[in-house]
Design a protein around this motif. Sequence first.
Motif, PDB file in Angstrom:
ATOM      1  N   ALA A 103     -49.439 -15.402   2.367  1.00  0.00           N
ATOM      2  CA  ALA A 103     -48.318 -15.971   3.124  1.00  0.00           C
ATOM      3  C   ALA A 103     -47.131 -15.017   3.130  1.00  0.00           C
ATOM      4  N   GLN A 104     -46.837 -14.438   1.980  1.00  0.00           N
ATOM      5  CA  GLN A 104     -45.713 -13.500   1.890  1.00  0.00           C
ATOM      6  C   GLN A 104     -45.979 -12.252   2.718  1.00  0.00           C
ATOM      7  N   ARG A 105     -47.223 -11.767   2.708  1.00  0.00           N
ATOM      8  CA  ARG A 105     -47.556 -10.534   3.426  1.00  0.00           C
ATOM      9  C   ARG A 105     -47.442 -10.691   4.933  1.00  0.00           C
ATOM     10  N   ILE A 106     -47.875 -11.856   5.464  1.00  0.00           N
ATOM     11  CA  ILE A 106     -47.853 -12.012   6.923  1.00  0.00           C
ATOM     12  C   ILE A 106     -46.613 -12.767   7.400  1.00  0.00           C
ATOM     13  N   GLY A 107     -45.661 -13.032   6.487  1.00  0.00           N
ATOM     14  CA  GLY A 107     -44.367 -13.566   6.881  1.00  0.00           C
ATOM     15  C   GLY A 107     -44.311 -15.062   7.109  1.00  0.00           C
ATOM     16  N   VAL A 108     -45.101 -15.839   6.351  1.00  0.00           N
ATOM     17  CA  VAL A 108     -45.067 -17.297   6.455  1.00  0.00           C
ATOM     18  C   VAL A 108     -44.210 -17.841   5.317  1.00  0.00           C
ATOM     19  N   SER A 109     -43.289 -18.753   5.617  1.00  0.00           N
ATOM     20  CA  SER A 109     -42.361 -19.263   4.610  1.00  0.00           C
ATOM     21  C   SER A 109     -43.045 -20.236   3.658  1.00  0.00           C
ATOM     22  N   PHE A 110     -42.439 -20.442   2.488  1.00  0.00           N
ATOM     23  CA  PHE A 110     -42.976 -21.385   1.501  1.00  0.00           C
ATOM     24  C   PHE A 110     -43.064 -22.788   2.084  1.00  0.00           C
ATOM     25  N   ALA A 111     -42.047 -23.210   2.822  1.00  0.00           N
ATOM     26  CA  ALA A 111     -41.988 -24.582   3.330  1.00  0.00           C
ATOM     27  C   ALA A 111     -43.088 -24.890   4.333  1.00  0.00           C
ATOM     28  N   THR A 112     -43.623 -23.862   5.017  1.00  0.00           N
ATOM     29  CA  THR A 112     -44.647 -24.106   6.044  1.00  0.00           C
ATOM     30  C   THR A 112     -46.004 -23.506   5.692  1.00  0.00           C
TER      31      THR A 112
ATOM     32  N   MET B  87     -58.541 -13.468   4.116  1.00  0.00           N
ATOM     33  CA  MET B  87     -57.940 -12.719   3.014  1.00  0.00           C
ATOM     34  C   MET B  87     -57.223 -11.459   3.475  1.00  0.00           C
ATOM     35  N   LEU B  88     -57.750 -10.819   4.531  1.00  0.00           N
ATOM     36  CA  LEU B  88     -57.255  -9.500   4.926  1.00  0.00           C
ATOM     37  C   LEU B  88     -56.513  -9.514   6.262  1.00  0.00           C
TER      38      LEU B  88
ATOM     39  N   VAL C 127     -54.647 -13.755  13.572  1.00  0.00           N
ATOM     40  CA  VAL C 127     -55.966 -13.383  13.051  1.00  0.00           C
ATOM     41  C   VAL C 127     -56.384 -14.342  11.941  1.00  0.00           C
ATOM     42  N   HIS C 128     -55.436 -14.714  11.117  1.00  0.00           N
ATOM     43  CA  HIS C 128     -55.714 -15.647  10.025  1.00  0.00           C
ATOM     44  C   HIS C 128     -56.200 -16.990  10.576  1.00  0.00           C
TER      45      HIS C 128
ATOM     46  N   LEU D 233     -60.185  -6.057  -3.197  1.00  0.00           N
ATOM     47  CA  LEU D 233     -61.169  -5.983  -4.272  1.00  0.00           C
ATOM     48  C   LEU D 233     -61.810  -7.348  -4.514  1.00  0.00           C
ATOM     49  N   SER D 234     -61.017  -8.407  -4.480  1.00  0.00           N
ATOM     50  CA  SER D 234     -61.564  -9.751  -4.658  1.00  0.00           C
ATOM     51  C   SER D 234     -62.534 -10.095  -3.535  1.00  0.00           C
ATOM     52  N   VAL D 235     -62.243  -9.647  -2.320  1.00  0.00           N
ATOM     53  CA  VAL D 235     -63.169  -9.867  -1.208  1.00  0.00           C
ATOM     54  C   VAL D 235     -64.509  -9.204  -1.498  1.00  0.00           C
TER      55      VAL D 235
END
Length: 392
Positions: free
Chosen positions: A239-248, A295-296, A302-303, A367-369
Motif C-alpha cells: 500500500a505504501q509503495r503504490i501510494g494507497v492511504s491507511f484509511a482506504t 505482490m509486485l 495492475v494490483h 524474494l517472498s514471491v
Amino acid sequence: MNTETTTLPKWQLQAVQVGQSIATTMVLYGQPYYAKRALGWNPSTIALTQITIGVLTAIGSVLGGRVIERYGSRASLRVGLLGLIAGSLAGYVLPEGWNMVTAIVLVAGFQGFIWPAIEAALTRGEPQHRVQHLVGMYNLGWSGASGFSFFITTPLMSAFGLRAMFALPLALYLFNLFLVWRVLPDYDSIPDEHHTVVDTEGVELTPQQRHAFRLLGWLANPMAYVAINVVVTYNPVVAQRIGVSFATASSWFSLWFYVRMVAFDLLRRWSGWHYRPGMLFGAFGVAMLGFAGMMLAPSLAVHLLAQVLFGLSIGLLYQSSLFYSMVGSEEKGTHGGFHESFIGLGIAAGASMAFFGDRIAPQHPALSVGLVWGVMVVALLLMWRVTRWARR
C-alpha cells in the motif's frame, strides 16, 4: 437422482457463519494494520504472528473435528464461541501488546471449533447435488462477509480507534452464542445416509477415488492460503509503495474477496468442474500468476487486475477442497476439521515464507514471491502424483 432433502432449515447456520466471518476476519486480517500502527512491528514480526495463527488454527480444527464426531456440532460451536468471546474481550481491555497476543491466540485456536461444525451440520444427510448447492451457499456467505469485513476494517479503526477491531467482533460473537443456545435446530439428529458419489459422467466413484480427490483439494487449497497470508503480511508495505492511504488500504485490497465470491456462485450453479483434475491444475497456475501480480504490482490498476485473477482461481481451489471433503463423507466433522486444519498449515507456511523473505530482503517482496512459488511447485508435483495414483 435422489432429491430428498432435510426438513430442518439452514438459515440459522448461515446467520452464524456470516457473523463469525465478519468478526474473525476483522481480528485476524486487521492484525497486521493494528500491529504496524500501534506497535510498530515490521513485516517479519507480523509474519511470526501469522505463523502462530496458522499453527493454532490447524490444531484447533483437528480438535474441533474430534469434538464434532464425539459430542456433535452444537457442542463444538459452544466451546468455540466461548473461546472467541474471551479472545475479543482480551483484545479490547488488556494493555497494549498483551491485548494483541492474547486475542490472536484465543481467536486463532477456537475458530477451529466453529467452521468444521458449521460445514458438518450444513451438509449432514444431504445427497450430492444438495451438497454442491449448500457448499456454494456456505462459501458465498463467509466470503461475502469476510470481504465486507476487510473492506471496513481500516476505515473503522481510523474513525473509532484501533481497538474498534475487537469491539465489533465481541458483539457478533455474543450474538452468535445466543443463536447457538436458543435458536439453532438440532442438526445432529439428522440421519447421515447419503454416501454415494458419481462423477460428471454418472459413474460411481470408489471410496479410494473419493479419498484421492479429497487429497487433491487438501493439497491445492492450502497453497491459496500460503499466497493469501504472504499478501496479508505485505499489504501495508505494498500500500505504501503504490501510494494507497491507511484509511482506504483494506478497501482497495479487498477486491479479490468479492471476485472469489462470484466464483463460488458460478461453481454452485455448475457441476462440470466435479472430479476433473485438469481444471484444478489450471486454476492453481492462474492463482500463482495472480499472487505474483498482487505482490509486485507497480500501480493500483495492475494490483486490481491481479486481484481479479487471484480471486477467480482460488475460488475453485477452496470449493474443491470443501466439496470433496463433505460429499459422500461418513465423517463430516473429521473431514471438515482436516479441511480447515490444512488451511491453518497453509497460513503458517505462507507466513513463514514472508518471515524469511523479509529477514533476508526487508521491504522487498520479490524474494517472498520466489519462495511461495517454490512451495507451490512442490504442491503441484504432489498433486500430479495423487492424480496418477487415482487413475491407476
